[in-house]
Write a protein that holds these residues in place. Structure first.
Motif, mmCIF file in Angstrom:
data_model
loop_
_atom_site.group_PDB
_atom_site.id
_atom_site.type_symbol
_atom_site.label_atom_id
_atom_site.label_comp_id
_atom_site.label_asym_id
_atom_site.label_seq_id
_atom_site.Cartn_x
_atom_site.Cartn_y
_atom_site.Cartn_z
ATOM 1 N N VAL A 207 0.841 -1.211 0.000
ATOM 2 C CA VAL A 207 0.000 0.000 0.000
ATOM 3 C C VAL A 207 0.868 1.250 0.000
ATOM 4 O O VAL A 207 0.667 2.179 -0.795
ATOM 5 C CB VAL A 207 -0.949 0.003 1.215
ATOM 6 N N VAL A 208 1.862 1.291 0.886
ATOM 7 C CA VAL A 208 2.714 2.472 1.012
ATOM 8 C C VAL A 208 3.489 2.735 -0.276
ATOM 9 O O VAL A 208 3.576 3.884 -0.747
ATOM 10 C CB VAL A 208 3.675 2.295 2.212
ATOM 11 N N GLU A 209 4.039 1.678 -0.868
ATOM 12 C CA GLU A 209 4.824 1.863 -2.088
ATOM 13 C C GLU A 209 3.934 2.304 -3.253
ATOM 14 O O GLU A 209 4.354 3.105 -4.097
ATOM 15 C CB GLU A 209 5.559 0.570 -2.448
ATOM 16 N N ALA A 210 2.699 1.827 -3.303
ATOM 17 C CA ALA A 210 1.776 2.257 -4.361
ATOM 18 C C ALA A 210 1.412 3.734 -4.187
ATOM 19 O O ALA A 210 1.341 4.487 -5.164
ATOM 20 C CB ALA A 210 0.522 1.393 -4.360
ATOM 21 N N LEU A 211 1.189 4.148 -2.945
ATOM 22 C CA LEU A 211 0.886 5.558 -2.680
ATOM 23 C C LEU A 211 2.073 6.452 -3.044
ATOM 24 O O LEU A 211 1.913 7.503 -3.673
ATOM 25 C CB LEU A 211 0.520 5.744 -1.206
ATOM 26 N N ASP A 212 3.273 6.013 -2.663
ATOM 27 C CA ASP A 212 4.464 6.813 -2.956
ATOM 28 C C ASP A 212 4.704 6.942 -4.455
ATOM 29 O O ASP A 212 5.195 7.968 -4.935
ATOM 30 C CB ASP A 212 5.697 6.193 -2.289
ATOM 31 N N ALA A 213 4.355 5.883 -5.194
ATOM 32 C CA ALA A 213 4.575 5.888 -6.638
ATOM 33 C C ALA A 213 3.386 6.425 -7.412
ATOM 34 O O ALA A 213 3.427 6.493 -8.644
ATOM 35 C CB ALA A 213 4.898 4.468 -7.103
ATOM 36 N N ALA A 214 2.303 6.794 -6.691
ATOM 37 C CA ALA A 214 1.061 7.261 -7.334
ATOM 38 C C ALA A 214 0.585 6.253 -8.377
ATOM 39 O O ALA A 214 0.143 6.609 -9.475
ATOM 40 C CB ALA A 214 1.262 8.639 -7.964
ATOM 41 N N LEU A 215 0.666 4.976 -8.011
ATOM 42 C CA LEU A 215 0.253 3.894 -8.901
ATOM 43 C C LEU A 215 -1.235 3.634 -8.726
ATOM 44 O O LEU A 215 -1.794 3.870 -7.648
ATOM 45 C CB LEU A 215 1.037 2.625 -8.534
ATOM 46 N N SER A 216 -1.901 3.138 -9.745
ATOM 47 C CA SER A 216 -3.314 2.777 -9.607
ATOM 48 C C SER A 216 -3.420 1.457 -8.864
ATOM 49 O O SER A 216 -2.505 0.631 -8.907
ATOM 50 C CB SER A 216 -3.981 2.654 -10.980
ATOM 51 N N VAL A 217 -4.554 1.245 -8.179
ATOM 52 C CA VAL A 217 -4.739 -0.026 -7.473
ATOM 53 C C VAL A 217 -4.804 -1.177 -8.472
ATOM 54 O O VAL A 217 -4.357 -2.287 -8.175
ATOM 55 C CB VAL A 217 -5.994 -0.001 -6.570
ATOM 56 N N GLU A 218 -5.350 -0.924 -9.667
ATOM 57 C CA GLU A 218 -5.442 -1.996 -10.672
ATOM 58 C C GLU A 218 -4.052 -2.452 -11.113
ATOM 59 O O GLU A 218 -3.779 -3.651 -11.214
ATOM 60 C CB GLU A 218 -6.224 -1.524 -11.909
ATOM 61 N N GLU A 219 -3.167 -1.473 -11.365
ATOM 62 C CA GLU A 219 -1.824 -1.828 -11.809
ATOM 63 C C GLU A 219 -1.044 -2.514 -10.693
ATOM 64 O O GLU A 219 -0.322 -3.484 -10.917
ATOM 65 C CB GLU A 219 -1.072 -0.583 -12.280
ATOM 66 N N SER A 220 -1.226 -2.015 -9.476
ATOM 67 C CA SER A 220 -0.535 -2.624 -8.327
ATOM 68 C C SER A 220 -0.947 -4.085 -8.160
ATOM 69 O O SER A 220 -0.099 -4.967 -7.973
ATOM 70 C CB SER A 220 -0.866 -1.846 -7.049
ATOM 71 N N ASP A 221 -2.256 -4.347 -8.223
ATOM 72 C CA ASP A 221 -2.735 -5.711 -8.026
ATOM 73 C C ASP A 221 -2.319 -6.632 -9.165
ATOM 74 O O ASP A 221 -2.051 -7.818 -8.952
ATOM 75 C CB ASP A 221 -4.261 -5.715 -7.858
ATOM 76 N N ALA A 222 -2.260 -6.086 -10.387
ATOM 77 C CA ALA A 222 -1.809 -6.903 -11.521
ATOM 78 C C ALA A 222 -0.349 -7.301 -11.342
ATOM 79 O O ALA A 222 0.037 -8.444 -11.612
ATOM 80 C CB ALA A 222 -2.002 -6.141 -12.830
ATOM 81 N N LEU A 223 0.459 -6.375 -10.859
ATOM 82 C CA LEU A 223 1.877 -6.665 -10.645
ATOM 83 C C LEU A 223 2.097 -7.632 -9.491
ATOM 84 O O LEU A 223 2.982 -8.492 -9.536
ATOM 85 C CB LEU A 223 2.641 -5.362 -10.368
#
Length: 762
Positions: A207-223
């Motif tokens: 969660v923290v790394e996705a927020l820091d990278a301004a990544l979408s939840v969809e892209e984060s979960d796919a990765l």
């Protein structure tokens, strides 16, 4: 092991009630106690309400509604003396130390000496729980941390102290393995134990790394999903499933218990977005939604920067199979996986004695396909250590010590793991566990093609293994089964049908059927149907016994092979059914004939030509699938004499033992004859479906498919006084299948199922 004859669970919340249900699923009477609520009409209201709720919950905590009868509701004020009749008391109340200890004193006053008492806590150390308690209580106390939901999650973490009676702990572990179906992992008395310690770190870091990278939840979960063998929910989907509102409590508990230098503290920060979501009721699936929610036009995902929702953007999972390359290409994937694997390495021996315990905990507690140390082996310990150091992360001592080595390796035909002593040790298997993956290391298959293999599993028993995609049936594995049936009597005496895939078998290969239909290869389709019928009947009437061992889904042809085996040894979580009508077809490998014979012979079934046919028509036309092996017995997919194995790891050994017990007295069954309702029955079935269509329950094409099914189950042109043979019913199955596979409605259903995984309601 029959040492636990009666149990008690105190705390009728979601977790405690479900633990009680699992005792009942194991056939063990259990008391479910809670406090007396103020002003309630019944003093047992909380426990009674929990049982009633579980009977309506989906997925169901009970494997059969009959199991609920084994749960006796009660309350702490009136019924604690009944604990004197129990062999194991599980405490599952609120996570407050003073309340737990007060309850323990009450339990200790009424229990028999030697009665096991355990807590389901995941946040309070065992040492704190027993502080100040009598030595006799400390000796009988342990932590048994079940994972939610207890019926479906196979992991149980067992934590003991230096004062715990080792024999009693062993008795609880054995019972949990054999009767409750758990893989018992011994954990140290450290914060969060194993799975949640590492799993919460992984989630929080993600969660923290996705927020820091301004990544979408969809892209984060796919990765974070399938590339690493992690369920497709990924991180944000999993948090939605568990509940966002639990995160702050779990994180605070871990943060308060972990030493200052622990890596968890670096990622444990207050997240304004999550605080806001919880305050507004966005707590995940149990609330208004979470990181994902159902919108007016479909599924929506939250923007981690703005907090606004948008339609889910499908983010394809990376096709990159080289995990090193993927971690090099994606900074997010690297920072999450790299830190998680490093943290896992830091937990040996602090949280667990060995790497195998941590891998098992994450596979079974979080449904990872590979444990963290198995992932490290895929990457290479040296590569991971170098990349961690280059990015400024600490390299744990265990990882550094693995330089030039792997955490797992083969020594001959034995799997071994690297211990903290820098030497390799045999991978432990509990006594009585037989795994096909181990047999494969030591032997070569007797027969093999692209879709199946045959293995010698000892004592004159062969094992037929499906190896096709989703263990689907095709011409190749049917032909290998025919060869196996010829091979067994030559030098062996019995056959087990088993594999170690995700599911036993999803049925016939629909993709091949659709391809053949699209090129009008009708003769090939008819050949496949006739071949399946012939080979399955050869199995049924063989001179040797066979036992099928299903688990997970056993659908369509996967169910029909069960119906033709001499006996079945099913895993408790076996979902069995003849679902062909859902794709516009009818069972045509003997499913209709076998199920008709079973219902006609059932003692509870009224005599006459109509009752058995009507029940089978109901099951098949609605594509009914059992919700457990116990439910499969109720539906007659399993016989009363068929066995049920609670622990998935023990299924092959139990199936082998069952088939060996059948060898001496085995004789092929007599072919059945049928009393069917004829034209009158067919018309009755058609009228019933027409009524369902008028009510909007059945569709236009349901009526077409049901009409063909009715023809088979009523006996075709046979009169009510006729006695059709098994061959007659098989002929009707083939003819109905051949007519349906040529229809556009059926082809549309098959294509939709293959592309979406969902049935088409045309």
């Amino acid at each position: 092991m029959q040492s636990i004859h009666k149990a008690a669970v105190i705390g009728a919340g979601t977790m405690g009630a479900a633990i009680a249900a699992q005792f009942a699923n194991a056939g063990v009477p259990v008391l479910l106690l809670d406090i007396v609520p103020n002003g309630a009409a019944s003093r047992n209201a909380l426990a009674e309400g929990a049982i009633a709720k579980m009977l309506k919950t989906d997925p169901a905590p009970f494997m059969s509604k009959h199991a609920a009868r084994l749960v006796t509701p009660g309350n702490i004020e009136d019924d604690l003396p009944q604990l004197a009749t129990c062999d194991w008391v599980v405490e599952a109340i609120i996570e407050r130390l003073e309340l737990k200890q007060a309850l323990y004193r009450k339990i200790d006053a009424v229990r028999r000496p030697g009665t096991a008492v355990s807590s389901n806590t995941s946040t309070i150390p065992l040492a704190k729980l027993i502080e100040g308690m009598p030595e006799s209580f400390q000796r009988d106390f342990m932590v048994t941390h079940f994972f939610n939901p207890p019926r479906y999650m196979r992991l149980l973490e067992l934590v003991t102290s230096t004062t715990t009676d080792a024999d009693l702990a062993s008795k609880i572990a054995d019972f949990s393995d054999l009767r409750l179906g758990k893989s018992v992992v011994k954990a140290k008395d450290s914060p969060g134990f194993i799975a949640n310690r590492l799993g919460v770190f992984w989630l929080q870091t993600g969660v923290v790394e996705a927020l820091d990278a301004a990544l979408s939840v969809e892209e984060s979960d796919a990765l974070m999903g399938r590339p690493f063998g992690i369920p497709k929910t990924g991180i944000f989907g999993l948090i939605d499933l568990v509940g966002l509102d639990l995160m702050p409590h779990i994180n605070a508990s871990l943060a308060g218990a972990l030493p200052p230098g622990d890596a968890f503290h670096a990622s444990n920060r207050d997240l304004a977005l999550i605080t806001k979501m919880i305050a507004e009721g966005y707590t995940g699936r149990k609330g208004k939604g979470g990181f994902y929610r159902k919108g007016a036009k479909g599924r929506e995902a939250i923007n981690l920067v703005t907090g606004d929702y948008h339609p889910v953007q499908k983010s394809a999972a990376p096709n990159e199979r080289d995990l090193r390359k993927l971690l090099t290409q994606s900074r997010y994937a690297w920072r999450v996986i790299g830190q998680t694997l490093a943290y896992a390495a830091s937990l040996v021996p602090a949280a667990a004695d060995d790497v195998h315990a941590i891998d098992e905990a994450m596979r079974l507690g979080y449904n990872w396909k590979f444990g963290p140390f198995e992932l490290i082996d895929k990457l290479g310990a040296d590569w991971l250590a170098e990349k961690l150091a280059a990015d400024g992360f600490a390299v744990p001592a265990l990882l550094a010590a693995a330089a030039g080595k792997s955490f797992y390796r083969l020594e001959g035909a034995t799997r071994t793991y690297l211990g903290t002593d820098a030497t390799y040790h045999p991978l432990p298997r509990p006594p009585g566990v037989l795994m096909l993956e181990d047999i494969k290391l030591a032997t070569k298959p007797l027969l093999k093609n692209a879709s199946a293999a045959v293995w010698d599993i000892g004592d004159g028993v062969l094992c037929f293994e499906l190896t096709s995609k989703s263990n689907s049936w095709d011409q190749q594995n049917l032909e290998l089964l025919a060869q196996t049936i010829e091979l067994v009597p030559q030098n062996h005496k019995a056959l087990v049908i088993y594999n170690e895939g995700q599911h036993f078998s999803v049925g016939a290969n629909l993709g091949l059927a659709l391809f053949a239909a699209n090129i009008a290869a009708w003769s090939e389709i008819e050949k496949l149907i006739a071949s399946g019928q012939t080979i399955f009947k050869k199995l049924k009437y063989a001179s040797f016994p066979s036992v099928a061992a299903p688990f997970g889904m056993a659908l369509g042809g996967g169910c029909e092979i069960l119906l033709h085996s001499t006996a079945i040894q099913a895993h408790a979580e076996a979902y069995i059914g003849l679902v062909e009508c859902g794709v516009g077809l009818v069972p045509a490998w003997g499913g209709c004939s076998e199920l008709l014979a079973r219902y006609a012979a059932a003692k509870a079934m009224p005599r006459g030509p109509m009752p058995a046919a009507a029940k089978v028509f109901e099951l098949l036309s609605t594509a009914t699938v059992s919700k457990s092996a116990a439910n499969a017995k109720e539906l007659l997919f399993l016989r009363e004499t068929d066995g049920i194995t609670m622990n998935r790891y023990r299924l092959l050994a139990d199936a082998k033992a069952k088939v060996l017990a059948l060898v001496e007295a085995h004789a092929p069954p007599e072919p059945p004859t049928y009393q069917l309702p004829g034209e009158e029955g067919r018309v009755g079935f058609a009228m019933a479906v027409r009524d369902f269509r008028k009510k909007g329950v059945a569709t236009a094409y349901d009526e077409v498919v049901a009409g063909e099914l009715a023809t088979v189950l009523s006996g075709g042109e046979a009169d009510i006084i006729d006695r059709p043979s098994e061959a007659d019913i098989l002929s009707l199955e083939r003819a109905a299948f051949a007519r349906l596979i040529r229809k556009d409605g059926t082809l549309a259903r098959i294509e939709t199922m293959l592309t979406t995984g969902k049935p088409l309601r045309n």
